[in-house]
Design a protein around this motif. Structure first.
Motif, PDB file in Angstrom:
ATOM      1  N   GLY A   1      42.028  66.321  63.429  1.00  0.00           N
ATOM      2  CA  GLY A   1      40.817  66.263  64.225  1.00  0.00           C
ATOM      3  C   GLY A   1      39.597  66.484  63.367  1.00  0.00           C
ATOM      4  O   GLY A   1      39.297  67.604  62.983  1.00  0.00           O
ATOM      5  N   TYR A   2      38.911  65.412  63.003  1.00  0.00           N
ATOM      6  CA  TYR A   2      37.676  65.560  62.222  1.00  0.00           C
ATOM      7  C   TYR A   2      36.461  65.188  63.062  1.00  0.00           C
ATOM      8  O   TYR A   2      35.570  65.995  63.263  1.00  0.00           O
ATOM      9  CB  TYR A   2      37.731  64.713  60.948  1.00  0.00           C
ATOM     10  N   CYS A   3      36.414  63.946  63.550  1.00  0.00           N
ATOM     11  CA  CYS A   3      35.277  63.522  64.366  1.00  0.00           C
ATOM     12  C   CYS A   3      35.496  63.996  65.801  1.00  0.00           C
ATOM     13  O   CYS A   3      36.534  63.709  66.394  1.00  0.00           O
ATOM     14  CB  CYS A   3      35.145  62.005  64.362  1.00  0.00           C
ATOM     15  N   SER A   4      34.524  64.681  66.359  1.00  0.00           N
ATOM     16  CA  SER A   4      34.697  65.170  67.717  1.00  0.00           C
ATOM     17  C   SER A   4      34.865  64.028  68.708  1.00  0.00           C
ATOM     18  O   SER A   4      35.682  64.097  69.619  1.00  0.00           O
ATOM     19  CB  SER A   4      33.495  66.022  68.119  1.00  0.00           C
ATOM     20  N   GLY A   5      34.087  62.953  68.509  1.00  0.00           N
ATOM     21  CA  GLY A   5      34.150  61.831  69.432  1.00  0.00           C
ATOM     22  C   GLY A   5      35.515  61.168  69.434  1.00  0.00           C
ATOM     23  O   GLY A   5      35.941  60.599  70.436  1.00  0.00           O
ATOM     24  N   ALA A   6      36.212  61.229  68.303  1.00  0.00           N
ATOM     25  CA  ALA A   6      37.543  60.641  68.226  1.00  0.00           C
ATOM     26  C   ALA A   6      38.609  61.649  68.635  1.00  0.00           C
ATOM     27  O   ALA A   6      39.701  61.269  69.048  1.00  0.00           O
ATOM     28  CB  ALA A   6      37.816  60.142  66.803  1.00  0.00           C
ATOM     29  N   THR A   7      38.306  62.924  68.527  1.00  0.00           N
ATOM     30  CA  THR A   7      39.307  63.941  68.852  1.00  0.00           C
ATOM     31  C   THR A   7      39.384  64.184  70.357  1.00  0.00           C
ATOM     32  O   THR A   7      40.455  64.421  70.899  1.00  0.00           O
ATOM     33  CB  THR A   7      38.976  65.253  68.117  1.00  0.00           C
ATOM     34  N   LEU A   8      38.223  64.088  71.034  1.00  0.00           N
ATOM     35  CA  LEU A   8      38.185  64.334  72.477  1.00  0.00           C
ATOM     36  C   LEU A   8      39.237  63.538  73.255  1.00  0.00           C
ATOM     37  O   LEU A   8      39.991  64.128  74.024  1.00  0.00           O
ATOM     38  CB  LEU A   8      36.788  64.018  73.013  1.00  0.00           C
TER      39      LEU A   8
END
Lengths: 395, 296
Positions: free
Chosen positions: A121-128
């Protein structure tokens, strides 16, 4: 195609395929969510698999390998010491490309691969969008890098953050600004979940911290000319600009700000704290500040860790390699305490961790599954373009 | 206000340079060359390679940048000719949809080919245009901005002379008007189309080097957005019309500058593509485009 279609206006011929492609993409994105929960339970023998979705392609692809290396280093150390529950650990990676659609696919792949816990999980937008997928499969997540408050707001039981949240990072920025007597600040984000969240956190906490937000604006990532935003900042009279987005746009904006005659201070969020930032910004990077969780080179007593890492991977550790290293150790500790790889038991064990030593301090999860100690410090661009510690905000 | 006009003109001159290639190709073979924005990107990367291999160039200021630009123009020009020869010419008699999809495929090949070679990270340019900031009437303009606008304008003037005065230019205009008629009159259509691709791609390559030298950072996806913007500029001005492409680029740059000022930075693309839709709905021929007479 019938002969009639050739008589149609050329515009329709142009847009038909675009519309088709868009529909296809949307349908695919919708379908992939439905696969969640299809993964089989972790097997009882063989290696214990830990999954990591991180950006290995796309604009943030620099960070994926750092995270992978950090996690691999921890896994190798743990395996050399006998593994966990008598089994070896194994890292499974998937590329989320810092993009919601790819991340959903990556999470589903990890679930079907039979991972026991997620350490990515690095980018929040991709992790959400991956949170509910892992939740449905009963897989605990220890997220090393993504730190948007949105991740916590979802309120899912399986989600743990070992990086400070946007709220904590915002606190650090405001604390420093107030300390330096910079009361008028401008906020600029790049419209991503992470950057918007951080900017909004600053805006909502500013009054309590004694600073005024004189301007809050967003730009689109992936462009090169930010004249409009730059002009607004210059004329807003802000003493400090806080850029909350990633380094590529950050570097451009800072150099364009300096060219436009901006004389105030510039501070960047942790997404911009990277040597590339100074390279892109050129001489304009001089004196730029950043809010950042401490990296190994800023920590005392991390020399052995750095030399281990450098020896193994042939390069110095980059951002978030320590957090990923810690994420693996935290998960391994929880599995050991739980005595099983069952998701529920591991989650309970994570909640029960007390003063577990990680790089940013000692770890005990708050009821929201975030750090109780923020660990954010103020860094500044050093002589060779990398960020160095300026103020640890402990006083 | 004046500041917005200057910013708009500056960005607009990039759009105009790229839009010219779009418009020329569309005018002659009615193809929306979606790979055109990526040629701009390849131009920027060519410049990067030249700067890093020929070490003496990096510090040489504006003259060395112009020289590198020339090399990049030749390279992207030849690349454009090659793409036309391999990907578009065999399909010239096919339905237009097939060629369009080939163009989209070509765009991906260029983007991810460059990514394979240079990696996904943004690259930092070897030479940077630096210069004093001049201010007049409360507005700022930097020396590099002036230089780049002058270079862009000069390229456009040369192109205009070439199209309007030379024999090749006349042949291009003839093919745009009526390809079969031109062929009957002895125009070598293949040769002229190749030449069109060369010129259009060279202009995009020049814009790519200019962008690299001015902004300082380039990446393999940089052509995507500007390709769409150039397409928008070409439509606004009147696609297939050269003056239209130049005007459209400037108009789009100004629209964006004012739009972002009034609505905020995140609305920039929404605003410019909304303008595209408005134009397509109400004046599909653009500002300068002539009414197309449907031939039966």
């Amino acid at each position: 195609m019938s002969t009639r279609s050739t008589r149609r206006s050329s515009w329709r011929t142009v847009f038909a395929p675009i519309a088709l492609a868009a529909t296809a993409v949307l349908t695919l994105a919708g379908c992939s969510g439905g696969l969640a929960g299809g993964g089989d339970a972790a097997s009882e023998d063989g290696p214990i698999k830990l999954g990591m979705a991180a950006p290995f392609s796309g604009s943030e692809s620099a960070f994926g390998p750092y995270m992978q290396n950090g996690a691999q280093l921890a896994i190798d150390e743990i395996n050399a010491a006998g593994g966990v529950l008598g089994r070896q650990l194994e890292l499974v990676t998937a590329d989320d490309a810092c993009d919601a659609t790819s991340a959903t696919a990556a999470a589903n792949k990890l679930v079907t691969d039979g991972i026991v816990a997620s350490v990515g999980g690095y980018c929040s937008g991709a992790t959400l969008p991956t949170l509910p997928i892992f939740e449905a499969a009963n897989i605990p997540m220890v997220i090393p890098a993504a730190n948007s408050n949105e991740l916590v707001k979802a309120g899912l039981n399986n989600v743990f953050l070992i990086n400070g949240t946007g709220t904590q990072q915002a606190e650090a920025a405001i604390k420093y600004a107030a300390k330096e007597g910079l009361t008028n600040i401008a906020l600029l984000d790049d419209n991503t979940d992470y950057a918007k969240d951080l900017a909004n956190s600053v805006a909502s906490q500013a009054a309590d911290g004694g600073v005024t937000v004189v301007l809050q604006d967003s730009v689109n990532a992936g462009e090169s000319d930010y004249a409009a935003a730059v002009n607004k900042i210059v004329s807003s009279g802000a003493q400090l600009l806080y850029w909350t987005g990633y380094y590529q746009e950050g570097g451009l904006i800072v150099s364009q700000l300096k060219a436009a005659g901006y004389t105030g201070q510039i501070m960047v969020g942790d997404g911009s704290v990277d040597a590339k930032f100074a390279e892109i910004a050129g001489p304009a990077a001089d004196g730029v500040l950043g809010t950042f969780t401490q990296t190994p080179d800023m920590l005392e007593g991390a020399e052995t860790w750095i030399s281990d890492y450098t020896e193994k991977f042939g390069a110095a550790p980059g951002p978030y390699s320590t957090q990923s290293y810690d994420a693996v150790r935290v998960v391994a500790e929880a599995i050991t305490n739980a005595g099983t790889t069952d998701g529920e038991a591991v989650i309970t064990a994570l909640e029960g961790l007390k003063d577990f030593p990680i790089f940013s301090g000692s770890l005990t999860f708050s009821p929201e599954h975030t750090l109780t100690e923020g660990g954010f410090a103020i860094v500044t661009v050093g002589p060779d373009g990398t960020f160095v510690l300026k103020d640890d905000l402990k006083s | 206000m004046l500041q917005l006009v200057i910013d708009g003109l500056f960005v607009g001159s990039f759009y105009a340079l790229v839009a010219l290639g779009y418009s020329m190709v569309y005018g002659i073979i009615k193809l929306l060359n979606f790979a055109h924005g990526d040629i701009y990107m390849v131009g920027a990367f060519t410049g990067l390679v030249v700067f890093s291999t020929v070490s003496g160039l990096a510090g040489g200021g504006i003259l060395s940048i112009l020289l590198v630009m020339l090399i990049a123009m030749i390279f992207t020009g030849l690349l454009g000719v090659g793409i036309e020869r391999i990907a578009y010419r065999p399909l010239r008699k096919s339905p237009r949809l097939a060629v369009l999809i080939t163009a989209v495929g070509m765009s991906f090949i260029l983007e991810y080919g460059v990514r394979q070679i240079f990696g996904p990270n943004p690259q930092v340019y070897g030479a940077r245009l630096e210069g004093a900031t001049l201010s007049f009437l409360d507005a700022r303009i930097t020396l590099p901005q002036i230089v780049l606008m002058v270079v862009a304008a000069a390229l456009m003037v040369v192109l205009n002379l070439y199209i309007m005065r030379s024999r090749d230019g006349r042949a291009m205009r003839a093919i745009a008007l009526d390809p079969q008629g031109a062929q009957l009159m002895g125009v070598n259509v293949d040769k002229v189309i190749s030449r069109t691709f060369f010129i259009g791609s060279a202009l995009a390559g020049a814009a790519g080097v200019m962008a690299g030298a001015y902004y300082g950072s380039i990446d393999f996806l940089m052509g995507f957005v500007i390709g769409l913007k150039a397409f928008t500029a070409a439509v606004i001005g009147g696609i297939g019309n050269l003056y239209g492409a130049m005007l459209g680029g400037i108009v789009l740059g100004l629209l964006e500058a004012f739009g972002t000022h009034w609505l905020g930075g995140q609305w920039r693309d929404v605003f410019s593509f909304a303008c595209l839709i408005l134009f397509l709905s109400f004046r599909p021929t653009g500002i300068l485009g002539a009414r197309v007479v449907e031939r039966m």
